[in-house]
Design a protein around this motif. Structure first.
Motif, PDB file in Angstrom:
ATOM      1  N   GLN A   1       0.836  -1.190   0.000  1.00  0.00           N
ATOM      2  CA  GLN A   1       0.000   0.000   0.000  1.00  0.00           C
ATOM      3  C   GLN A   1       0.876   1.248   0.000  1.00  0.00           C
ATOM      4  OE1 GLN A   1      -3.511   0.044   2.456  1.00  0.00           O
ATOM      5  NE2 GLN A   1      -3.229  -2.117   2.949  1.00  0.00           N
ATOM      6  N   THR A   2       0.417   2.279  -0.692  1.00  0.00           N
ATOM      7  CA  THR A   2       1.175   3.521  -0.762  1.00  0.00           C
ATOM      8  C   THR A   2       0.837   4.408   0.426  1.00  0.00           C
ATOM      9  OG1 THR A   2       1.234   3.426  -3.162  1.00  0.00           O
ATOM     10  CG2 THR A   2       1.673   5.562  -2.148  1.00  0.00           C
ATOM     11  N   VAL A   3       1.888   4.812   1.134  1.00  0.00           N
ATOM     12  CA  VAL A   3       1.774   5.735   2.259  1.00  0.00           C
ATOM     13  C   VAL A   3       2.369   7.052   1.786  1.00  0.00           C
ATOM     14  CG1 VAL A   3       2.520   6.205   4.624  1.00  0.00           C
ATOM     15  CG2 VAL A   3       2.006   3.848   3.926  1.00  0.00           C
ATOM     16  N   SER A   4       1.654   8.139   2.001  1.00  0.00           N
ATOM     17  CA  SER A   4       2.159   9.444   1.594  1.00  0.00           C
ATOM     18  C   SER A   4       2.006  10.424   2.743  1.00  0.00           C
ATOM     19  CB  SER A   4       1.414   9.957   0.364  1.00  0.00           C
ATOM     20  OG  SER A   4       0.047  10.152   0.680  1.00  0.00           O
ATOM     21  N   GLY A   5       2.691  11.537   2.613  1.00  0.00           N
ATOM     22  CA  GLY A   5       2.569  12.548   3.644  1.00  0.00           C
ATOM     23  C   GLY A   5       3.501  13.696   3.401  1.00  0.00           C
ATOM     24  N   LYS A   6       3.610  14.530   4.424  1.00  0.00           N
ATOM     25  CA  LYS A   6       4.511  15.670   4.339  1.00  0.00           C
ATOM     26  C   LYS A   6       5.059  15.984   5.716  1.00  0.00           C
ATOM     27  CE  LYS A   6       0.608  18.868   4.408  1.00  0.00           C
ATOM     28  NZ  LYS A   6      -0.080  19.935   3.684  1.00  0.00           N
ATOM     29  N   ILE A   7       6.221  16.609   5.689  1.00  0.00           N
ATOM     30  CA  ILE A   7       6.869  17.061   6.912  1.00  0.00           C
ATOM     31  C   ILE A   7       7.091  18.558   6.761  1.00  0.00           C
ATOM     32  CG2 ILE A   7       8.869  16.857   8.427  1.00  0.00           C
ATOM     33  CD1 ILE A   7       9.273  14.001   7.296  1.00  0.00           C
ATOM     34  N   LEU A   8       6.473  19.338   7.622  1.00  0.00           N
ATOM     35  CA  LEU A   8       6.612  20.791   7.593  1.00  0.00           C
ATOM     36  C   LEU A   8       7.623  21.193   8.662  1.00  0.00           C
ATOM     37  CD1 LEU A   8       3.362  20.000   7.213  1.00  0.00           C
ATOM     38  CD2 LEU A   8       3.307  22.420   6.699  1.00  0.00           C
ATOM     39  N   VAL A   9       8.661  21.889   8.247  1.00  0.00           N
ATOM     40  CA  VAL A   9       9.721  22.288   9.170  1.00  0.00           C
ATOM     41  C   VAL A   9       9.519  23.752   9.548  1.00  0.00           C
ATOM     42  CG1 VAL A   9      12.203  22.501   9.506  1.00  0.00           C
ATOM     43  CG2 VAL A   9      11.296  20.652   8.078  1.00  0.00           C
ATOM     44  N   HIS A  10       9.364  23.997  10.838  1.00  0.00           N
ATOM     45  CA  HIS A  10       9.226  25.349  11.379  1.00  0.00           C
ATOM     46  C   HIS A  10      10.438  25.635  12.267  1.00  0.00           C
ATOM     47  CE1 HIS A  10       5.116  25.327   9.903  1.00  0.00           C
ATOM     48  NE2 HIS A  10       4.925  24.173  10.511  1.00  0.00           N
ATOM     49  N   ASP A  11      10.576  26.866  12.714  1.00  0.00           N
ATOM     50  CA  ASP A  11      11.738  27.259  13.521  1.00  0.00           C
ATOM     51  C   ASP A  11      11.884  26.442  14.799  1.00  0.00           C
ATOM     52  OD1 ASP A  11      12.577  29.214  11.727  1.00  0.00           O
ATOM     53  OD2 ASP A  11      11.328  30.752  12.662  1.00  0.00           O
ATOM     54  N   ARG A  12      10.773  26.119  15.464  1.00  0.00           N
ATOM     55  CA  ARG A  12      10.850  25.426  16.752  1.00  0.00           C
ATOM     56  C   ARG A  12       9.983  24.170  16.828  1.00  0.00           C
ATOM     57  NH1 ARG A  12      13.620  27.785  20.396  1.00  0.00           N
ATOM     58  NH2 ARG A  12      12.470  27.104  22.207  1.00  0.00           N
ATOM     59  N   GLU A  13       9.469  23.750  15.680  1.00  0.00           N
ATOM     60  CA  GLU A  13       8.604  22.566  15.657  1.00  0.00           C
ATOM     61  C   GLU A  13       8.609  21.958  14.259  1.00  0.00           C
ATOM     62  OE1 GLU A  13       4.332  21.909  17.501  1.00  0.00           O
ATOM     63  OE2 GLU A  13       4.187  23.080  15.655  1.00  0.00           O
ATOM     64  N   VAL A  14       8.442  20.646  14.223  1.00  0.00           N
ATOM     65  CA  VAL A  14       8.274  19.923  12.970  1.00  0.00           C
ATOM     66  C   VAL A  14       6.902  19.265  13.037  1.00  0.00           C
ATOM     67  CG1 VAL A  14       9.046  17.900  11.677  1.00  0.00           C
ATOM     68  CG2 VAL A  14      10.723  19.524  12.548  1.00  0.00           C
ATOM     69  N   CYS A  15       6.137  19.382  11.964  1.00  0.00           N
ATOM     70  CA  CYS A  15       4.813  18.766  11.888  1.00  0.00           C
ATOM     71  C   CYS A  15       4.869  17.667  10.833  1.00  0.00           C
ATOM     72  CB  CYS A  15       3.765  19.803  11.537  1.00  0.00           C
ATOM     73  SG  CYS A  15       2.102  19.110  11.430  1.00  0.00           S
ATOM     74  N   LEU A  16       4.628  16.454  11.245  1.00  0.00           N
ATOM     75  CA  LEU A  16       4.641  15.291  10.371  1.00  0.00           C
ATOM     76  C   LEU A  16       3.204  14.855  10.141  1.00  0.00           C
ATOM     77  CD1 LEU A  16       6.085  12.874   8.994  1.00  0.00           C
ATOM     78  CD2 LEU A  16       6.257  11.837  11.246  1.00  0.00           C
ATOM     79  N   GLU A  17       2.773  14.851   8.881  1.00  0.00           N
ATOM     80  CA  GLU A  17       1.429  14.426   8.513  1.00  0.00           C
ATOM     81  C   GLU A  17       1.558  13.222   7.596  1.00  0.00           C
ATOM     82  OE1 GLU A  17      -0.841  17.617   6.804  1.00  0.00           O
ATOM     83  OE2 GLU A  17      -0.189  19.024   8.343  1.00  0.00           O
ATOM     84  N   VAL A  18       1.008  12.085   8.025  1.00  0.00           N
ATOM     85  CA  VAL A  18       1.093  10.844   7.256  1.00  0.00           C
ATOM     86  C   VAL A  18      -0.309  10.333   6.977  1.00  0.00           C
ATOM     87  CG1 VAL A  18       2.020   8.505   7.212  1.00  0.00           C
ATOM     88  CG2 VAL A  18       3.276  10.290   8.420  1.00  0.00           C
TER      89      VAL A  18
END
Length: 105
Positions: free
Chosen positions: A57-74
């Motif tokens: 199965q294909t898993v996709s997402g994004k990782i948003l890099v901020h100055d003091r936090e990283v947001c991982l969306e899968v």
């Protein structure tokens, strides 16, 4: 049916260093999902878009890099949606290890 998993990981590295560590460690981080094969990734500014195949199965997402936090969306498809809580915990744990700053003595 797909289930999105969102993990926010604070860091004290600054945006550039966090991005460097993510770029170098993305395969290890996404390996927590049980991926096989190649990780496809593309940077758009400070956002890493990725996709990989895990158990057919294909898993996709994004990782948003901020100055003091990283947001991982899968986006977890099918069978992975049933174990979203476990996957979220493993992603948080490995993300924290990846973004851990230098040890202070």
């Amino acid at each position: 049916m797909s289930k999105p998993v969102v993990v926010n990981i604070p860091h004290e590295l600054g945006r550039a260093e966090a991005r460097r560590r993510i770029d170098e460690g993305a395969a290890r981080l996404t390996g927590q999902i049980g991926a096989v094969g190649d990780l496809e990734k593309t940077w758009d500014g400070d956002t890493l878009q990725f996709s990989l195949v895990a158990i057919g199965q294909t898993v996709s997402g994004k990782i948003l890099v901020h100055d003091r936090e990283v947001c991982l969306e899968v986006n977890l498809p099918g069978i992975f949606a049933m174990i979203a809580g476990k996957v979220k915990g493993r992603l948080r744990e490995q993300g924290q290890v990846l973004l851990e700053g230098p040890k202070r003595g």
